[in-house]
Design a protein around this motif. Structure first.
Motif, short mmCIF file in Angstrom:
data_model
loop_
_atom_site.label_atom_id
_atom_site.label_comp_id
_atom_site.label_asym_id
_atom_site.label_seq_id
_atom_site.Cartn_x
_atom_site.Cartn_y
_atom_site.Cartn_z
N THR A 48 51.75 -56.88 -62.34
CA THR A 48 50.62 -56.98 -61.40
C THR A 48 49.36 -56.37 -62.01
OG1 THR A 48 51.26 -54.86 -60.46
CG2 THR A 48 52.09 -56.84 -59.35
N SER A 49 48.23 -56.76 -61.47
CA SER A 49 46.95 -56.21 -61.94
C SER A 49 45.87 -56.49 -60.91
CB SER A 49 46.54 -56.86 -63.26
OG SER A 49 45.21 -56.55 -63.57
N THR A 50 44.95 -55.55 -60.77
CA THR A 50 43.71 -55.82 -60.03
C THR A 50 42.55 -55.86 -61.03
OG1 THR A 50 44.56 -54.61 -58.12
CG2 THR A 50 42.20 -55.10 -58.13
N ARG A 51 42.30 -54.72 -61.68
CA ARG A 51 41.11 -54.58 -62.54
C ARG A 51 41.15 -55.45 -63.79
NH1 ARG A 51 41.62 -50.77 -59.27
NH2 ARG A 51 43.80 -50.99 -59.78
N THR A 52 42.27 -55.48 -64.45
CA THR A 52 42.30 -56.22 -65.73
C THR A 52 42.09 -57.71 -65.47
OG1 THR A 52 43.77 -54.52 -66.58
CG2 THR A 52 43.65 -56.58 -67.84
N ARG A 99 49.17 -59.29 -70.44
CA ARG A 99 49.75 -58.03 -69.95
C ARG A 99 51.26 -58.19 -70.00
NH1 ARG A 99 48.00 -54.27 -64.95
NH2 ARG A 99 46.48 -53.76 -66.54
N HIS A 126 46.86 -49.29 -73.84
CA HIS A 126 45.96 -49.95 -72.88
C HIS A 126 44.53 -49.87 -73.44
CE1 HIS A 126 44.56 -51.78 -69.37
NE2 HIS A 126 44.95 -50.93 -68.43
N GLN A 129 41.23 -50.63 -71.26
CA GLN A 129 40.93 -49.55 -70.31
C GLN A 129 40.15 -48.44 -71.00
OE1 GLN A 129 41.57 -48.98 -66.88
NE2 GLN A 129 40.21 -47.27 -67.34
N MET A 223 53.65 -48.57 -62.80
CA MET A 223 53.39 -49.27 -61.54
C MET A 223 54.54 -50.16 -61.10
SD MET A 223 50.31 -51.59 -62.84
CE MET A 223 50.46 -52.68 -64.22
N ASP A 262 42.17 -44.05 -64.22
CA ASP A 262 42.04 -45.47 -64.58
C ASP A 262 42.40 -46.42 -63.45
OD1 ASP A 262 44.59 -44.26 -65.21
OD2 ASP A 262 45.20 -46.24 -65.86
N MET A 263 42.99 -45.91 -62.36
CA MET A 263 43.39 -46.71 -61.21
C MET A 263 44.46 -47.74 -61.60
SD MET A 263 39.69 -47.29 -59.33
CE MET A 263 40.32 -47.60 -57.68
N PRO A 264 45.37 -48.14 -60.72
CA PRO A 264 45.44 -47.80 -59.31
C PRO A 264 45.82 -46.33 -59.08
CG PRO A 264 47.38 -49.06 -59.93
CD PRO A 264 46.47 -49.07 -61.12
N ARG A 290 35.16 -51.55 -66.38
CA ARG A 290 36.14 -52.48 -66.96
C ARG A 290 35.50 -53.83 -67.25
NH1 ARG A 290 41.62 -51.87 -66.69
NH2 ARG A 290 41.48 -53.64 -68.11
N1 CP Z 1 43.61 -49.74 -64.84
C1 CP Z 1 44.13 -51.00 -64.78
O1 CP Z 1 44.56 -51.58 -65.79
O2 CP Z 1 44.11 -51.56 -63.54
P1 CP Z 1 45.02 -52.80 -63.15
O3 CP Z 1 46.44 -52.41 -63.39
O4 CP Z 1 44.74 -53.06 -61.68
O5 CP Z 1 44.64 -53.98 -64.01
#
Ligand code: CP
Length: 305
Positions: A48-52, A99, A126, A129, A223, A262-264, A290
């Protein structure tokens, strides 16, 4: 052809060049509005990913290109050889972001690909990031050389890339990591960092952060395992060990450092909710960067600078 799997092939000067490009692209987006006209990025995600995902897709759109999101489970990568599928993919696109769960699979992709492959985070590194992190640090301090960063948490993929990049660009990095996430282990990277004299490791959190410019934390659990019932026992073990190292008001009492993540975020675990909103927190700015990291990395691997 250049891949970005980690920072091993890059000098400090080249890392700074990417960071500076990110800052320039952020200040002058109009200069790059049609740079990627007709170019396509394939973005393949095993996790899963939001930012990347968002940052790379938006980066392509804003620079005139196109991105294809590919959920691993919906592709024939699941039933075929990674090498063969990448051979095909790289004949239809200009760049691949992946990823992956395992760095070794990413290396197979890089070997098979006719176009640059960018690591969108695996168990060991990473890098995109950390380019965003260095952009954020340079914006705050105006320089990277001599800046002091403390990473507090589990030694993981982000920690590796921070150690590798910081020691190459002349930053001082201290890691406070009571737990080592074994899949991330890269002894060669740590040996290299030790030789620079710019990386040290300690478990004395308060002493480490008292004169730090930046304090950085990350999730204590990968995660993909956070909500997995099969990981519940390990999760509890880690919580017990890590709770004294939470970024909270008490632990940060003696420190004026900027707070990074770096979130989440897992609120109430690696960081207390009030610290996320604290005036010292630059977490959301860092996440915004990012996008500029993605732009700078894409332009770099495609040979624009
Ligand atoms: N920091 C980062 O890579 O965020 P995601 O896992 O949401 O992509």
């Amino acid at each position: 052809m250049m891949h970005l799997l980690n920072f091993k092939e890059l000098s400090g000067r080249q890392i700074v060049e990417i960071v500076d490009k990110g800052i320039e692209v952020k200040r002058h987006p109009e200069r790059y509005r049609s740079s990627l006209d007709g170019k396509t990025l394939a973005m393949i995600f095993q996790k899963t990913s939001t930012r990347t995902r968002v940052s790379f897709e938006v980066a392509m759109t804003q620079m005139g290109g196109h991105a294809i999101y590919m959920d691993w489970r919906a592709t024939n990568f699941t039933i075929a050889d990674i090498y063969d599928e990448t051979q095909y993919l790289s004949r239809n696109v200009d760049c691949i972001l992946a990823r992956m769960l395992r760095h070794s699979d990413l290396q197979v992709m890089a070997k098979a690909s006719r176009v640059p492959v960018i690591n969108g985070c695996d168990e060991k590194y990473h890098p995109t990031q950390v380019i965003a992190d260095l952009i954020t640090i340079k914006e705050k301090k105006g320089r990277l050389d001599g800046v002091k960063l403390v990473y507090v948490g589990v030694h993981n993929n982000v920690c590796n890339s921070l150690i590798e990049a910081c020691t190459k660009v002349g930053m001082e990095i201290t890691t406070v990591t009571p737990i080592f996430n074994e899949p991330s282990r890269d002894e060669g990277l740590l040996e290299e960092a030790k030789r620079t004299g710019l990386w040290r490791s300690t478990l004395n959190l308060k002493e480490a952060i008292k004169d730090a410019d930046f304090v950085y934390t990350d999730t204590w659990i990968d995660m993909e395992f956070f909500s997995d019932p099969r990981y519940a026992e390990e999760r509890e073990r880690r919580m017990k060990i890590m709770m004294p190292y939470q970024i909270n008001r008490e632990n940060m009492a003696e420190s004026k450092a900027w707070i990074m993540h770096d979130m989440p975020i897992h609120r109430g675990y690696e960081i207390s909710p009030d610290m996320i909103e604290d005036s010292r927190s630059i977490i959301y700015e860092q996440s915004e960067n990012r996008l500029y990291s993605a732009k700078a990395v894409i332009l770099k691997v495609l040979g624009f600078y």
